[in-house]
Each structure stands twice: as structure tokens, then as C-alpha cells.
Enzyme design. Structure first.
Site, PDB file in Angstrom:
ATOM      1  N   TYR A 162       0.861  -1.204   0.000  1.00  0.00           N
ATOM      2  CA  TYR A 162       0.000   0.000   0.000  1.00  0.00           C
ATOM      3  C   TYR A 162       0.887   1.240   0.000  1.00  0.00           C
ATOM      4  O   TYR A 162       0.672   2.170  -0.787  1.00  0.00           O
ATOM      5  CB  TYR A 162      -0.933  -0.015   1.213  1.00  0.00           C
ATOM      6  CG  TYR A 162      -1.868   1.186   1.270  1.00  0.00           C
ATOM      7  CD1 TYR A 162      -2.949   1.298   0.388  1.00  0.00           C
ATOM      8  CD2 TYR A 162      -1.673   2.204   2.201  1.00  0.00           C
ATOM      9  CE1 TYR A 162      -3.793   2.398   0.433  1.00  0.00           C
ATOM     10  CE2 TYR A 162      -2.526   3.304   2.256  1.00  0.00           C
ATOM     11  CZ  TYR A 162      -3.584   3.394   1.370  1.00  0.00           C
ATOM     12  OH  TYR A 162      -4.435   4.488   1.408  1.00  0.00           O
ATOM     13  N   LYS A 166       1.243   4.374  -2.730  1.00  0.00           N
ATOM     14  CA  LYS A 166       0.996   5.787  -2.410  1.00  0.00           C
ATOM     15  C   LYS A 166       2.261   6.647  -2.592  1.00  0.00           C
ATOM     16  O   LYS A 166       2.165   7.839  -2.891  1.00  0.00           O
ATOM     17  CB  LYS A 166       0.418   5.919  -0.993  1.00  0.00           C
ATOM     18  CG  LYS A 166      -0.970   5.298  -0.863  1.00  0.00           C
ATOM     19  CD  LYS A 166      -1.973   5.957  -1.808  1.00  0.00           C
ATOM     20  CE  LYS A 166      -3.348   5.341  -1.776  1.00  0.00           C
ATOM     21  NZ  LYS A 166      -4.300   5.973  -2.702  1.00  0.00           N
TER      22      LYS A 166
HETATM   23  P1  NAD Z   1     -13.525   3.889   0.467  1.00  0.00           P
HETATM   24  O1  NAD Z   1     -13.232   2.440   0.397  1.00  0.00           O
HETATM   25  O2  NAD Z   1     -14.383   4.407   1.563  1.00  0.00           O
HETATM   26  O3  NAD Z   1     -14.156   4.374  -0.929  1.00  0.00           O
HETATM   27  C1  NAD Z   1     -13.470   4.087  -2.130  1.00  0.00           C
HETATM   28  C2  NAD Z   1     -14.414   4.204  -3.309  1.00  0.00           C
HETATM   29  O4  NAD Z   1     -13.657   3.829  -4.481  1.00  0.00           O
HETATM   30  C3  NAD Z   1     -15.585   3.214  -3.220  1.00  0.00           C
HETATM   31  O5  NAD Z   1     -16.773   3.865  -3.639  1.00  0.00           O
HETATM   32  C4  NAD Z   1     -15.186   2.093  -4.157  1.00  0.00           C
HETATM   33  O6  NAD Z   1     -16.278   1.394  -4.733  1.00  0.00           O
HETATM   34  C5  NAD Z   1     -14.363   2.840  -5.212  1.00  0.00           C
HETATM   35  N1  NAD Z   1     -13.431   1.978  -5.917  1.00  0.00           N
HETATM   36  C6  NAD Z   1     -12.600   1.026  -5.392  1.00  0.00           C
HETATM   37  N2  NAD Z   1     -11.932   0.398  -6.361  1.00  0.00           N
HETATM   38  C7  NAD Z   1     -12.325   0.965  -7.529  1.00  0.00           C
HETATM   39  C8  NAD Z   1     -11.985   0.734  -8.874  1.00  0.00           C
HETATM   40  N3  NAD Z   1     -11.107  -0.229  -9.227  1.00  0.00           N
HETATM   41  N4  NAD Z   1     -12.561   1.498  -9.847  1.00  0.00           N
HETATM   42  C9  NAD Z   1     -13.461   2.452  -9.502  1.00  0.00           C
HETATM   43  N5  NAD Z   1     -13.828   2.709  -8.236  1.00  0.00           N
HETATM   44  C10 NAD Z   1     -13.276   1.971  -7.264  1.00  0.00           C
HETATM   45  O7  NAD Z   1     -12.084   4.618   0.473  1.00  0.00           O
HETATM   46  P2  NAD Z   1     -11.687   6.076   1.041  1.00  0.00           P
HETATM   47  O8  NAD Z   1     -11.219   5.910   2.423  1.00  0.00           O
HETATM   48  O9  NAD Z   1     -12.734   7.049   0.704  1.00  0.00           O
HETATM   49  O10 NAD Z   1     -10.357   6.329   0.168  1.00  0.00           O
HETATM   50  C11 NAD Z   1     -10.328   7.163  -0.972  1.00  0.00           C
HETATM   51  C12 NAD Z   1      -8.873   7.382  -1.367  1.00  0.00           C
HETATM   52  O11 NAD Z   1      -8.173   8.007  -0.283  1.00  0.00           O
HETATM   53  C13 NAD Z   1      -8.111   6.078  -1.652  1.00  0.00           C
HETATM   54  O12 NAD Z   1      -7.216   6.292  -2.733  1.00  0.00           O
HETATM   55  C14 NAD Z   1      -7.344   5.823  -0.372  1.00  0.00           C
HETATM   56  O13 NAD Z   1      -6.199   5.058  -0.568  1.00  0.00           O
HETATM   57  C15 NAD Z   1      -7.031   7.243   0.062  1.00  0.00           C
HETATM   58  N6  NAD Z   1      -6.766   7.360   1.500  1.00  0.00           N
HETATM   59  C16 NAD Z   1      -7.693   7.001   2.429  1.00  0.00           C
HETATM   60  C17 NAD Z   1      -7.394   7.108   3.776  1.00  0.00           C
HETATM   61  C18 NAD Z   1      -8.369   6.728   4.873  1.00  0.00           C
HETATM   62  O14 NAD Z   1      -7.966   6.664   6.041  1.00  0.00           O
HETATM   63  N7  NAD Z   1      -9.629   6.499   4.575  1.00  0.00           N
HETATM   64  C19 NAD Z   1      -6.143   7.597   4.183  1.00  0.00           C
HETATM   65  C20 NAD Z   1      -5.226   7.951   3.207  1.00  0.00           C
HETATM   66  C21 NAD Z   1      -5.545   7.833   1.865  1.00  0.00           C
END
Ligand code: NAD
Length: 266
Positions: A162, A166
Site C-alpha cells: 500500500y 501511495k
Molecule cells: P472507500 O473504500 O471508503 O471508498 C473508495 C471508493 O472507491 C468506493 O466507492 C469504491 O467502490 C471505489 N473503488 C474502489 N476500487 C475501484 C476501482 N477499481 N474502480 C473504480 N472505483 C473503485 O475509500 P476512502 O477511504 O474514501 O479512500 C479514498 C482514497 O483516499 C483512496 O485512494 C485511499 O487510498 C485514500 N486514502 C484514504 C485514507 C483513509 O484513512 N480512509 C487515508 C489515506 C488515503
């Protein structure tokens, strides 16, 4: 901040918009005055339809919904083509969709690694590629925004691939900023800390189970791990995405900015 030009409203695409951070960004950009192209997996149709409906009724924005997988090049090309056809142009691409798989490296399978890199890295690549083709063709500049993480700034235990994905987003951001600066296109990423979404619930489940503790135990660890002592909410990340798209951010490019309540310092 106004997102309107003299001709029409600006159009932003958000991938992974059905829930979590992507949904938060979509709602915020609609409030800012953008029309929106929303993209998610077919299995998220019900949730994405609800987000689109909320945006239309609350903000009166035009919304185009498209389904597919960011790791499939033809799906992302179709996304950009459809949104431009339905909403007329493109101003910004928010390559937000991503997944997290936790494992130490010696327990990570090649399939898990491929999945992480396909969605988080190739998904960003394809999203920027087809948005850049359109923005260059239009000749009026624009914005590319990626989703990095605190895990794109330093390593975390049992986050090896992961973190790799990133850190890769940061590399893409820096290079793309150099490629597209001459076209008036800025390229930046948000780097959230632990944010209260389904993705974080999955991380909590993994670590709680691993340590033999009840589900939810790690949410407290995540909350207390920052100076501000709470989890991020999607709107915290959306505020930064909104800024990246604003005219005020016109001289900011190539940056991956932490929005983590003070947990990682660079
Ligand atoms: P989440 O799982 O709550 O939502 C992700 C969304 O992306 C979902 O609607 C899912 O269906 C969609 N998705 C997943 N794979 C997909 C694909 N192959 N094609 C199209 N859509 C797809 O995730 P989140 O927490 O909202 O994360 C959003 C972004 O932020 C991600 O890139 C994640 O790595 C990053 N992020 C999240 C956090 C955290 O703590 N939540 C921290 C740092 C970075």
C-alpha cells in the site's frame, strides 16, 4: 471561490465517488459550483446514484454517472469521453479511487500486490492520461488531483505494498506537474491521515483481528495518533481538494499535501 467561467460551469470528474472521501469531494465541489462526472464500480451503482441525486437536488449541478474500473484503461477513456460528451468539457480530474490491503510483505501474495498497484497506481495513471489528453486539446489549462496518503510519506507496519502504491502517486504527481505546467495544468495530491471511511474500517478490522481485539479497537489508536486527536472526516479532505481546484491554488503544483490533523510531519 467561483468555479464558473464566462461560458459555462467548470466540470470535475471524481473517481470512487460512491462513498468515503470521493463522495465528500463530489459534494463539496458541487457546493463550489462545479458540474460533476462521477465514477465508481458497477457494484456501487445504488450508492453512486444516491450521491448524484443528492447533488442535483441540493446544489442544482449537472451530474453524469459512469461505471467501470479505474484499473482498466478502456473504462477510464470511456469515463472521460462520456463526461465530455454529456457535460461539454473538462476542468479537473480527481483520481481518488483506491484500495488498501494490509499484510507484511512475506504474507502478501502476488495477486494482492498486483491488485493494489493496478487500482492505486495504474488507476491514477489512466485517470491523468485521459484527462490530460482532453485538457491539452481544450487549451485552457486545468487541474489533476491524486490520492496519496500519510502512507505515501513514510512506511507503516504491514502496509508495504500500500505504501509503495501511495509513494508511486507522489512520483506521478511530481513528473506530471513538470509535463503539464506549460499547458497551465497543475497536478497535486492530498495525503490524508486516518479518515473515517469504509476503507479505514477494513484496516481496523485487520489489525483488531490480528491482535485478538474486538472490531473497532484500532479506531481509537488511529484517532489518538494525531495532534488534533480525532479521525479525519471526508469533508476535511474535500476542503483541500476544493482548494487545489480553486484559482487561488494556481501557483501550487507538484505537491502532495498532508491533511492528517498533525500525525506525520514533512
Ligand atoms: P472507500 O473504500 O471508503 O471508498 C473508495 C471508493 O472507491 C468506493 O466507492 C469504491 O467502490 C471505489 N473503488 C474502489 N476500487 C475501484 C476501482 N477499481 N474502480 C473504480 N472505483 C473503485 O475509500 P476512502 O477511504 O474514501 O479512500 C479514498 C482514497 O483516499 C483512496 O485512494 C485511499 O487510498 C485514500 N486514502 C484514504 C485514507 C483513509 O484513512 N480512509 C487515508 C489515506 C488515503
Amino acid at each position: 471561490m467561483s468555479s464558473t467561467t464566462s461560458e459555462s460551469k467548470r466540470v470535475a470528474i471524481v473517481t470512487g465517488a460512491a462513498e468515503g472521501i470521493g463522495r465528500g469531494i463530489a459534494l463539496r465541489l458541487a457546493k463550489d459550483g462545479y458540474d460533476l462526472g462521477l465514477f465508481d464500480l458497477p457494484r456501487a451503482e445504488q450508492k453512486l446514484t444516491a450521491v448524484a441525486e443528492e447533488i442535483r437536488t441540493t446544489y442544482g449541478a449537472r451530474v453524469s454517472t459512469v461505471y467501470g474500473d479505474v484499473s482498466k484503461e478502456e473504462d477510464v477513456k470511456r469515463l472521460v469521453d462520456t463526461v465530455v460528451q454529456e457535460l461539454g468539457s473538462l476542468y479537473a480530474m480527481i483520481a481518488n479511487a483506491g484500495i488498501c490491503i494490509n499484510r507484511p510483505l512475506h504474507e502478501t501474495t502476488a495477486e494482492q500486490s498486483d491488485k493494489l498497484l493496478d487500482i492505486n497506481v495504474k488507476g491514477t495513471f489512466y485517470s491523468f492520461k485521459y484527462a490530460a489528453i482532453q485538457l491539452i486539446k481544450q487549451g485552457k489549462g486545468g487541474r489533476l488531483v491524486g490520492a496519496s496518503s500519510i502512507a505515501g510519506k513514510r512506511g507503516f507496519a504491514e502496509h508495504g505494498m500500500y505504501c509503495a502504491s501511495k509513494f508511486a502517486v507522489r512520483g506521478i504527481i511530481q513528473s506530471a506537474a513538470l509535463d503539464y505546467g506549460a499547458h497551465g495544468i497543475t497536478v497535486n495530491a492530498y495525503a490524508p491521515g486516518a479518515c473515517d471511511t469504509a476503507l479505514l474500517a477494513g484496516v481496523d478490522e485487520y489489525f483488531s483481528e490480528r491482535k485478538g481485539q474486538p472490531k473497532g479497537s484500532y479506531m481509537e489508536v488511529f484517532s489518538s495518533g494525531s495532534a488534533l486527536g480525532r479521525l479525519a472526516q471526508p469533508r476535511d479532505i474535500a476542503n483541500l481538494a476544493s482548494f487545489f481546484l480553486s484559482d487561488d491554488a494556481g501557483f501550487v503544483t507538484g505537491q502532495t499535501w498532508l491533511v492528517d490533523g498533525g500525525s506525520v510531519f514533512d
